[in-house]
Structures are given as structure tokens and as C-alpha cells.
Design a protein around this motif. Structure first.
Motif, short mmCIF file in Angstrom:
data_model
loop_
_atom_site.label_atom_id
_atom_site.label_comp_id
_atom_site.label_asym_id
_atom_site.label_seq_id
_atom_site.Cartn_x
_atom_site.Cartn_y
_atom_site.Cartn_z
N THR A 74 0.55 -1.17 -0.03
CA THR A 74 0.01 -0.06 -0.01
C THR A 74 1.04 1.30 -0.11
N VAL A 75 0.13 2.50 0.02
CA VAL A 75 0.96 3.71 0.22
C VAL A 75 0.55 4.29 1.41
N GLN A 76 1.81 4.98 1.85
CA GLN A 76 1.50 5.89 3.32
C GLN A 76 0.79 7.35 3.15
N LEU A 77 -0.03 7.49 3.43
CA LEU A 77 -0.79 9.00 3.38
C LEU A 77 -0.61 9.66 5.01
N ASP A 78 -0.48 10.94 4.77
CA ASP A 78 -0.45 11.66 6.16
C ASP A 78 -1.74 12.07 6.60
N TYR A 79 -2.01 11.97 7.61
CA TYR A 79 -3.47 12.40 8.17
C TYR A 79 -4.54 11.74 7.75
N HIS A 80 -4.46 10.49 6.98
CA HIS A 80 -5.64 9.83 6.22
C HIS A 80 -5.22 8.42 6.40
N VAL A 81 -6.25 7.60 6.40
CA VAL A 81 -6.10 5.97 6.34
C VAL A 81 -5.62 5.34 4.76
N ASP A 82 -4.36 4.87 5.06
CA ASP A 82 -3.86 4.39 4.02
C ASP A 82 -4.74 3.61 3.33
N PRO A 83 -4.66 3.35 1.92
CA PRO A 83 -5.55 2.51 1.09
C PRO A 83 -5.49 1.01 1.49
N SER A 84 -6.32 0.19 0.96
CA SER A 84 -6.06 -1.26 1.45
C SER A 84 -4.75 -1.82 0.60
N CYS A 85 -4.42 -2.91 1.14
CA CYS A 85 -3.30 -3.65 0.69
C CYS A 85 -3.73 -4.47 -0.65
N GLN A 86 -2.71 -4.47 -1.30
CA GLN A 86 -2.62 -5.22 -2.79
C GLN A 86 -1.72 -6.02 -3.04
N PRO A 87 -1.79 -7.18 -3.70
CA PRO A 87 -0.69 -8.10 -3.95
C PRO A 87 -0.01 -7.27 -5.41
N GLN A 103 -10.31 20.30 2.53
CA GLN A 103 -9.14 21.35 3.33
C GLN A 103 -7.71 20.47 3.03
N GLU A 104 -7.66 19.29 2.27
CA GLU A 104 -6.22 18.42 2.44
C GLU A 104 -5.87 18.13 1.02
N ASN A 105 -4.72 18.54 0.83
CA ASN A 105 -4.20 17.98 -0.38
C ASN A 105 -3.35 16.54 -0.13
N ILE A 106 -3.89 15.45 0.16
CA ILE A 106 -3.31 14.32 0.50
C ILE A 106 -2.44 13.76 -0.60
N LEU A 107 -1.18 13.53 -0.40
CA LEU A 107 -0.42 12.79 -1.34
C LEU A 107 0.22 11.67 -0.58
N ALA A 108 0.59 10.46 -1.65
CA ALA A 108 1.39 9.33 -1.15
C ALA A 108 2.77 9.56 -0.92
N ASN A 109 3.03 9.38 0.20
CA ASN A 109 4.62 9.84 0.63
C ASN A 109 5.57 8.59 -0.13
N TYR A 110 5.10 7.34 0.33
CA TYR A 110 5.78 6.19 -0.03
C TYR A 110 4.94 4.90 -0.13
N ALA A 111 5.48 3.94 -0.66
CA ALA A 111 4.88 2.71 -0.81
C ALA A 111 5.77 1.72 0.33
N TYR A 112 4.87 0.78 0.87
CA TYR A 112 5.41 -0.15 1.69
C TYR A 112 4.77 -1.44 1.82
N GLU A 113 5.58 -2.52 2.31
CA GLU A 113 4.82 -3.85 2.21
C GLU A 113 3.95 -3.64 3.70
N CYS A 114 2.63 -4.21 3.53
CA CYS A 114 1.93 -4.12 4.69
C CYS A 114 2.14 -5.20 5.82
N PRO A 115 2.20 -4.99 6.96
CA PRO A 115 2.67 -6.15 8.01
C PRO A 115 1.34 -7.03 8.14
N GLY A 116 1.65 -8.11 8.45
CA GLY A 116 0.71 -9.01 8.79
C GLY A 116 0.94 -10.49 7.97
N PRO A 117 -0.13 -11.17 7.95
CA PRO A 117 -0.02 -12.44 7.44
C PRO A 117 0.20 -12.36 5.64
#
Length: 117
Positions: A74-87, A103-117
Motif C-alpha cells: 500500500t502507500v502511506q498517506l499523512d493524516y489519512h487512512v492508507d488504502p487497502s493492501c494489494q498483491p 481542506q487537505e491535499n493528501i499525497l502518497a509519501n511512499y509505498a510499503y509492504e503491509c504487516p501481517g500474514p
């Protein structure tokens, strides 16, 4: 300096030294990101923008340059819930979507591997 003040100085110096050493990296160990949710340099945001009909519909494209299948990205968003994880297969790209508020111009800061199974 009189004796009364000179005895307090070493104790104060020890306390300040301990505090400074504790700051060390500036990030407490418990606040450091876990290995699974740290940004991966091989997960690359290639583009991002807004989608019509409104500028509130935001998106980001992520490419997998890791050379391996990643089951949850997924991607990391400031002050917002990150989108759902995808393969994401090696060499492939996917698009993440989210709705920004007025009121917010929310951009993706970086992509990351979601924790979990």
C-alpha cells in the motif's frame, strides 16, 4: 563556588548526560518503524494525481522493482487512512485510490509492504 553548590553539579551533570545519551538517534526504539511497515526502496511511486470528476479523487501508481512477489502493498498517506493492501507481482504496477477532503491535499509519501500474514 561554595561546597554546597559543587556537590549538586556532578549529580546534575550526570542527569543531563543520561538524558542526552537517551536521545541518541532522536527516535525512541519503540517508535522506530517495524521492519514490515518500513518503506521499501524497491516499491516505487511512479506517478500520482487527481481523477475527474473532482480533485478529491486521488491516486498513486506503484511499481514493484523488488524482484519478488509482494502479497500486501500500500502507500502511506499523512493524516489519512492508507488504502487497502494489494498483491503486486515483480515488475508489475498497480494503482491505489483514496478520497481527499476539501481542506487537505493528501499525497502518497511512499509505498510499503503491509504487516501481517
Amino acid at each position: 563556588m561554595n561546597r554546597r553548590h559543587s556537590r549538586r553539579l556532578p549529580a546534575a551533570f550526570t542527569l543531563v548526560s543520561a538524558l542526552l545519551l537517551g536521545l541518541g538517534s532522536g527516535i525512541p526504539a519503540e517508535a522506530a518503524p517495524a521492519e514490515d511497515d518500513a518503506p521499501a526502496a524497491c516499491l516505487v511511486i511512479t506517478a500520482q494525481g487527481e481523477e475527474l470528476p473532482t480533485s478529491f479523487n486521488r491516486w498513486a501508481d506503484v511499481r514493484n522493482d523488488c524482484g519478488r512477489q509482494i502479497d500486501r502493498v500500500t502507500v502511506q498517506l499523512d493524516y489519512h487512512v492508507d488504502p487497502s493492501c494489494q498483491p503486486l507481482a515483480p515488475g508489475a504496477a498497480t494503482r491505489f485510490h483514496w478520497i481527499a477532503t476539501l481542506q487537505e491535499n493528501i499525497l502518497a509519501n511512499y509505498a510499503y509492504e503491509c504487516p501481517g500474514p
